[in-house]
Design a protein around this motif. Structure first.
Motif: not given
Length: 168
Positions: A118-122, A57-60, A67-75, A108-114
Protein backbone atom coordinates in the motif's frame (compact mmCIF):
# COMPACT_ATOMS: atom_id res chain seq x y z
CA UNK A 1 -3.05 2.50 32.33
CA UNK A 2 -3.76 -1.20 32.05
CA UNK A 3 -2.47 -2.96 28.98
CA UNK A 4 -4.38 -3.78 25.82
CA UNK A 5 -3.65 -6.05 22.88
CA UNK A 6 -3.99 -5.33 19.18
CA UNK A 7 -4.75 -8.18 16.81
CA UNK A 8 -6.43 -8.89 13.51
CA UNK A 9 -10.20 -9.20 13.75
CA UNK A 10 -11.34 -12.76 13.13
CA UNK A 11 -14.62 -14.15 11.82
CA UNK A 12 -15.42 -15.28 15.35
CA UNK A 13 -15.28 -11.62 16.47
CA UNK A 14 -18.19 -10.62 14.23
CA UNK A 15 -20.87 -10.49 16.93
CA UNK A 16 -18.67 -8.49 19.31
CA UNK A 17 -17.69 -6.09 16.50
CA UNK A 18 -21.35 -5.43 15.69
CA UNK A 19 -21.99 -4.66 19.37
CA UNK A 20 -18.87 -2.45 19.48
CA UNK A 21 -20.09 -0.32 16.54
CA UNK A 22 -23.33 0.37 18.40
CA UNK A 23 -21.43 1.46 21.51
CA UNK A 24 -18.84 3.61 19.77
CA UNK A 25 -21.45 5.05 17.39
CA UNK A 26 -23.47 6.27 20.36
CA UNK A 27 -20.48 7.92 22.02
CA UNK A 28 -19.56 10.45 19.33
CA UNK A 29 -20.82 12.28 16.26
CA UNK A 30 -17.44 11.86 14.53
CA UNK A 31 -18.44 8.66 12.73
CA UNK A 32 -20.60 7.94 9.69
CA UNK A 33 -22.93 5.89 11.91
CA UNK A 34 -24.67 6.49 15.22
CA UNK A 35 -25.82 4.34 18.12
CA UNK A 36 -27.63 1.96 15.76
CA UNK A 37 -24.23 0.89 14.36
CA UNK A 38 -24.16 -0.52 10.86
CA UNK A 39 -27.31 -2.13 9.44
CA UNK A 40 -25.56 -5.47 8.98
CA UNK A 41 -26.38 -9.04 9.90
CA UNK A 42 -24.02 -11.38 11.70
CA UNK A 43 -23.58 -13.39 8.51
CA UNK A 44 -22.74 -10.26 6.50
CA UNK A 45 -20.14 -9.19 9.08
CA UNK A 46 -18.59 -12.67 9.05
CA UNK A 47 -18.34 -12.57 5.23
CA UNK A 48 -16.83 -9.08 5.41
CA UNK A 49 -14.19 -10.15 7.94
CA UNK A 50 -13.26 -13.18 5.82
CA UNK A 51 -12.99 -11.03 2.68
CA UNK A 52 -10.78 -8.49 4.48
CA UNK A 53 -8.58 -11.27 5.85
CA UNK A 54 -8.10 -12.72 2.36
CA UNK A 55 -7.26 -9.33 0.75
CA UNK A 56 -3.61 -8.39 1.31
CA UNK A 57 -4.36 -4.67 0.82
CA UNK A 58 -7.01 -4.68 3.55
CA UNK A 59 -6.88 -5.36 7.27
CA UNK A 60 -9.21 -4.94 10.24
CA UNK A 61 -7.47 -4.66 13.60
CA UNK A 62 -9.08 -4.59 17.04
CA UNK A 63 -7.66 -3.34 20.32
CA UNK A 64 -8.85 -5.51 23.20
CA UNK A 65 -8.66 -5.15 26.95
CA UNK A 66 -9.93 -7.92 29.21
CA UNK A 67 -11.65 -9.55 26.22
CA UNK A 68 -13.56 -6.38 25.31
CA UNK A 69 -13.03 -4.38 22.09
CA UNK A 70 -11.93 -0.85 23.01
CA UNK A 71 -10.76 0.31 19.59
CA UNK A 72 -10.48 -0.70 15.97
CA UNK A 73 -8.62 0.35 12.89
CA UNK A 74 -8.86 -0.69 9.30
CA UNK A 75 -7.31 -0.32 5.90
CA UNK A 76 -9.63 -0.96 2.98
CA UNK A 77 -7.73 -1.56 -0.23
CA UNK A 78 -9.08 0.04 -3.36
CA UNK A 79 -9.61 -1.86 -6.63
CA UNK A 80 -8.05 -1.82 -10.09
CA UNK A 81 -5.97 1.24 -10.97
CA UNK A 82 -6.29 2.42 -7.38
CA UNK A 83 -4.83 -0.83 -6.02
CA UNK A 84 -1.86 1.02 -4.55
CA UNK A 85 -4.22 2.95 -2.21
CA UNK A 86 -6.24 2.15 0.89
CA UNK A 87 -8.81 4.01 2.98
CA UNK A 88 -8.13 4.24 6.71
CA UNK A 89 -10.74 4.04 9.46
CA UNK A 90 -10.10 4.37 13.19
CA UNK A 91 -12.34 4.35 16.28
CA UNK A 92 -11.68 4.21 20.01
CA UNK A 93 -14.19 3.92 22.85
CA UNK A 94 -14.63 7.27 24.60
CA UNK A 95 -13.46 5.87 27.97
CA UNK A 96 -10.11 5.08 26.32
CA UNK A 97 -9.46 8.33 24.45
CA UNK A 98 -6.03 9.88 25.06
CA UNK A 99 -4.55 6.62 26.35
CA UNK A 100 -2.42 5.64 23.35
CA UNK A 101 -4.87 3.21 21.73
CA UNK A 102 -5.32 5.30 18.57
CA UNK A 103 -1.57 5.81 18.29
CA UNK A 104 -0.89 2.08 18.70
CA UNK A 105 -3.52 1.20 16.08
CA UNK A 106 -2.04 3.76 13.67
CA UNK A 107 1.45 2.29 14.14
CA UNK A 108 0.16 -1.19 13.30
CA UNK A 109 -1.88 -0.01 10.32
CA UNK A 110 1.05 1.87 8.79
CA UNK A 111 3.35 -1.09 9.40
CA UNK A 112 0.79 -3.31 7.64
CA UNK A 113 0.49 -0.86 4.72
CA UNK A 114 4.26 -0.73 4.22
CA UNK A 115 4.52 -4.52 4.30
CA UNK A 116 1.68 -5.14 1.85
CA UNK A 117 2.31 -2.81 -1.07
CA UNK A 118 0.00 0.00 0.00
CA UNK A 119 1.65 3.20 -1.18
CA UNK A 120 -0.95 5.83 -0.29
CA UNK A 121 -3.40 5.89 2.62
CA UNK A 122 -6.46 8.18 2.45
CA UNK A 123 -8.79 9.30 5.21
CA UNK A 124 -11.57 11.76 5.93
CA UNK A 125 -11.95 13.40 9.35
CA UNK A 126 -14.29 16.00 10.78
CA UNK A 127 -12.69 19.42 10.43
CA UNK A 128 -13.40 20.14 14.11
CA UNK A 129 -11.93 16.84 15.37
CA UNK A 130 -8.61 18.47 16.22
CA UNK A 131 -7.29 15.62 18.38
CA UNK A 132 -7.72 13.11 15.55
CA UNK A 133 -6.22 15.53 13.01
CA UNK A 134 -3.23 16.05 15.30
CA UNK A 135 -2.73 12.28 15.60
CA UNK A 136 -2.83 11.86 11.82
CA UNK A 137 -0.40 14.75 11.31
CA UNK A 138 2.03 13.13 13.80
CA UNK A 139 2.11 10.12 11.48
CA UNK A 140 2.82 12.28 8.43
CA UNK A 141 -0.65 12.68 6.96
CA UNK A 142 -1.08 15.83 4.86
CA UNK A 143 -4.20 17.91 4.26
CA UNK A 144 -5.30 17.86 0.63
CA UNK A 145 -8.68 19.52 0.82
CA UNK A 146 -11.98 20.03 2.55
CA UNK A 147 -15.32 18.38 1.86
CA UNK A 148 -17.92 21.02 2.71
CA UNK A 149 -21.14 19.89 4.37
CA UNK A 150 -20.00 16.24 4.40
CA UNK A 151 -22.23 15.42 7.38
CA UNK A 152 -25.62 16.81 8.24
CA UNK A 153 -26.56 16.15 11.86
CA UNK A 154 -29.68 17.69 13.41
CA UNK A 155 -29.77 20.31 10.66
CA UNK A 156 -26.12 21.33 11.08
CA UNK A 157 -23.60 20.88 8.28
CA UNK A 158 -20.15 19.62 9.19
CA UNK A 159 -17.08 19.88 6.98
CA UNK A 160 -14.47 17.15 6.69
CA UNK A 161 -10.77 17.29 5.94
CA UNK A 162 -9.30 15.01 3.28
CA UNK A 163 -5.88 13.74 4.31
CA UNK A 164 -3.37 11.32 2.84
CA UNK A 165 -0.11 9.62 3.71
CA UNK A 166 2.36 8.93 0.91
CA UNK A 167 4.46 5.85 1.75
CA UNK A 168 6.37 5.72 -1.56
Amino acid sequence: MESFKIREALVEDAEQIIAYTKIVGGETDNLTFGKAGFPITLEQEEKFLKRVHDDKTSVHLIACKNGEIIGDGSLSGLPRRMGHRAELGLTVRRDYWNQGIGKALMEELIKYAKGNGIEIVNLEVRSDNLKAIHLYEKFGFKHIGTLPAYFKIAGDYIDFELMYLDLR
